[in-house]
Design a protein around this motif. Structure first.
Motif, PDB file in Angstrom:
ATOM      1  N   TRP A  83      59.654  -7.627  79.204  1.00 25.70           N
ATOM      2  CA  TRP A  83      60.576  -6.795  78.414  1.00 25.70           C
ATOM      3  C   TRP A  83      61.731  -7.627  77.879  1.00 25.70           C
ATOM      4  O   TRP A  83      62.247  -7.351  76.788  1.00 25.70           O
ATOM      5  CB  TRP A  83      61.054  -5.602  79.246  1.00 25.70           C
ATOM      6  CG  TRP A  83      59.875  -4.807  79.708  1.00 25.70           C
ATOM      7  CD1 TRP A  83      59.387  -4.697  80.985  1.00 25.70           C
ATOM      8  CD2 TRP A  83      58.963  -4.051  78.889  1.00 25.70           C
ATOM      9  NE1 TRP A  83      58.255  -3.928  81.004  1.00 25.70           N
ATOM     10  CE2 TRP A  83      57.975  -3.511  79.747  1.00 25.70           C
ATOM     11  CE3 TRP A  83      58.884  -3.774  77.522  1.00 25.70           C
ATOM     12  CZ2 TRP A  83      56.929  -2.722  79.270  1.00 25.70           C
ATOM     13  CZ3 TRP A  83      57.852  -2.986  77.058  1.00 25.70           C
ATOM     14  CH2 TRP A  83      56.885  -2.472  77.920  1.00 25.70           C
ATOM     15  N   ALA A  84      62.132  -8.635  78.624  1.00 28.08           N
ATOM     16  CA  ALA A  84      63.164  -9.546  78.116  1.00 28.08           C
ATOM     17  C   ALA A  84      62.589 -10.386  76.980  1.00 28.08           C
ATOM     18  O   ALA A  84      63.263 -10.691  75.994  1.00 28.08           O
ATOM     19  CB  ALA A  84      63.658 -10.456  79.239  1.00 28.08           C
ATOM     20  N   SER A  85      61.302 -10.719  77.106  1.00 32.07           N
ATOM     21  CA  SER A  85      60.635 -11.500  76.078  1.00 32.07           C
ATOM     22  C   SER A  85      60.558 -10.696  74.777  1.00 32.07           C
ATOM     23  O   SER A  85      60.847 -11.204  73.691  1.00 32.07           O
ATOM     24  CB  SER A  85      59.246 -11.865  76.598  1.00 32.07           C
ATOM     25  OG  SER A  85      58.620 -12.773  75.781  1.00 32.07           O
ATOM     26  N   ALA A  86      60.173  -9.427  74.875  1.00 33.60           N
ATOM     27  CA  ALA A  86      60.084  -8.574  73.682  1.00 33.60           C
ATOM     28  C   ALA A  86      61.450  -8.430  73.004  1.00 33.60           C
ATOM     29  O   ALA A  86      61.540  -8.335  71.782  1.00 33.60           O
ATOM     30  CB  ALA A  86      59.536  -7.202  74.063  1.00 33.60           C
ATOM     31  N   ARG A  87      62.503  -8.398  73.823  1.00 31.63           N
ATOM     32  CA  ARG A  87      63.850  -8.305  73.247  1.00 31.63           C
ATOM     33  C   ARG A  87      64.272  -9.613  72.588  1.00 31.63           C
ATOM     34  O   ARG A  87      65.350  -9.707  72.012  1.00 31.63           O
ATOM     35  CB  ARG A  87      64.866  -7.916  74.325  1.00 31.63           C
ATOM     36  CG  ARG A  87      64.731  -6.485  74.813  1.00 31.63           C
ATOM     37  CD  ARG A  87      65.830  -6.122  75.817  1.00 31.63           C
ATOM     38  NE  ARG A  87      65.734  -4.736  76.204  1.00 31.63           N
ATOM     39  CZ  ARG A  87      65.133  -4.311  77.318  1.00 31.63           C
ATOM     40  NH1 ARG A  87      64.600  -5.176  78.155  1.00 31.63           N
ATOM     41  NH2 ARG A  87      65.068  -3.020  77.591  1.00 31.63           N
TER      42      ARG A  87
END
Lengths: 376, 76
Positions: free
Chosen positions: A369-373
């Motif tokens: 989810w940090a990667s997608a952000r």
């Protein structure tokens, strides 16, 4: 500059967030505008489906609200595109709205298409959607013994899945105490058991230790009602539980708009521009590039496209090429994992699996989810 | 009139030239040809092995520098 991103998966989301950070000042002043059009208000962590299919990750843990993943300056609409009018730099959505653009990014992804092989959808399970993963869990949980057949179509999303699903199911039946009643028959389209030669070499040894049978040069032609798979090469595999990695196609909207055969758009391997267009970028599974259809591919391509779109505003020109970079974790069973990393100029050289990489993969299931952000 | 399509698989490792060829064969008509560009010398033996087993036809294999051009015809 109006930048329109079609598709809210891994690729589109990283392009949007990466770009929003680079263009913070331009977005505030109105010099740039970023709009995303998606078919869903939710964003799925697709690699999690493998774990859902064996009951290790609940379906609700696969999703986040898409709006919550996007930088606030990004205009977001759940309103999928139905018509691409590339000659006039505009698209028309399901609701009938027209969106113009100066630069377009198409990142609509791909879909499993078991229906393209006669009998496959009716007689096999897979883990390429929430519904499919839950059905796979039901059949895996109820399996009392017999042959598990692994069959692989081309092209397919996530090149490591054929091996991973085999290792994961082997562990599952061992933990359940029925390993002695289960035989595995693994098939693969080319003449070794994985596309990457060093991965195939390693996995061949692992399969031998686990007693997993293999048949190579096996491409599905049809499946009959007794779960017997007939290959293009004239061989058969007979299984009580048939686990498929179905062939994939691009999204229907791409096919309907005749943007590319089987829904995959012809794309320049370095610039990621659609062939014949100078303001349409293609990201992730949507390209026709002969590289892995994987989240990491979409991620690295998205970073390239975002940097170049920002550069068009700041420098008046693009500044880098995509180098073909791909990174794939490989779950190896027994709480071990390894990874393969490669690009157009450097072949993969995977190391022996270990527990540390497995636990990092477990952590990445959340770090995604940090990667997608666009933070990782 | 048969057509020839090109698959540029130079410098790609996964899924690789043969897997791209197998996918590409599904998209062409019987009698049409596919030309695969590969920098993997293994393709020179991998491709004929599959083509012969499945019953398509090898047309030619040539080398230009470090790139192999492998042409096959869909036979069924």
């Amino acid at each position: 500059m109006k930048i329109l991103i079609v598709g809210g998966g891994m690729g589109g989301t990283i392009v949007a967030n990466n770009l929003a950070r680079r263009l913070e000042r331009e977005l505030r002043s109105g010099k740039a505008q970023i709009t995303m059009l998606s078919a869903s208000e939710r964003h799925m962590y697709q690699p999690g489906l493998l774990y859902t299919s064996i009951g290790r990750l609940a379906p609700d843990e696969l999703y986040r609200d898409q709006r919550s993943l996007l930088e606030p300056e990004i205009e977001f609409h759940v309103d999928p595109v139905e018509t691409f009018d590339l000659d006039n730099n505009q698209v028309v959505t399901k609701s009938g709205k027209t969106h113009g653009y100066d630069q377009l990014v198409i990142a609509t992804g791909s879909r499993a298409a078991p229906e393209t092989i006669p009998g496959l959808a009716e007689n096999s399970v897979n883990c390429y959607s929430e519904a499919a993963a839950l059905e796979m869990l039901r059949q895996v949980r109820d399996f009392k013994g017999g042959t598990v057949g692994i069959v692989v179509g081309v092209p397919h999303k996530c090149p490591m899945i054929p091996l991973e699903v085999t290792f994961v199911l082997h562990d599952y039946f061992k933990e359940k105490g029925i390993a002695d009643k289960v035989q595995f028959q693994y098939t693969y389209p080319i003449g070794r058991i994985h596309a990457l030669a060093p991965v195939a070499e390693w996995a061949t040894g692992e399969f031998a230790k686990l007693g997993i049978n293999t048949t190579t040069l096996f491409n599905m032609k049809e499946v009959d009602g007794n779960k017997i798979v007939h290959s293009e090469e004239g061989e058969t595999v007979d299984a009580e539980l048939l686990v498929a990695v179905p062939p994939h196609r691009g999204m229907e909207v791409i096919e309907k708009n005749k943007l590319g055969g089987n829904g995959f758009i012809p794309t320049d391997r370095h610039s990621l521009l659609m062939e014949g267009r100078d303001n349409v970028y293609i990201v992730g599974d949507t390209t026709n590039l002969p590289i892995s259809k994987a989240g990491s591919t979409a991620h690295f391509e998205a970073e390239t496209v975002a940097e170049n779109l920002a550069a068009l505003i700041k420098f008046g020109t693009t500044v880098r090429d995509y180098d073909g970079k791909v990174f794939c974790f490989i779950e190896a069973g027994k709480e071990r994992a390894t990874y393969a990393m490669f690009d157009y100029n450097n072949p993969p050289a995977p190391k022996a699996p270990n527990k540390a990489v497995h636990w990092f993969k477990m952590a990445y299931n959340q770090l995604y989810w940090a990667s997608a952000r666009g933070l990782l | 009139m048969s057509e020839r399509k090109i698959i540029d698989a130079r410098g790609t490792y996964c899924p690789g030239p043969l897997m791209e060829l197998i996918a590409g064969m599904k998209q062409i008509e019987v009698g049409d040809e596919l030309e695969v560009l590969s920098t993997d010398e293994g393709s020179v033996s991998d491709v004929p092995e599959w083509i012969n087993k499945v019953g398509h036809e090898m047309v030619e294999t040539t080398q230009e520098g470090d790139v192999w051009h492998i042409v096959v015809r869909k036979a069924k």
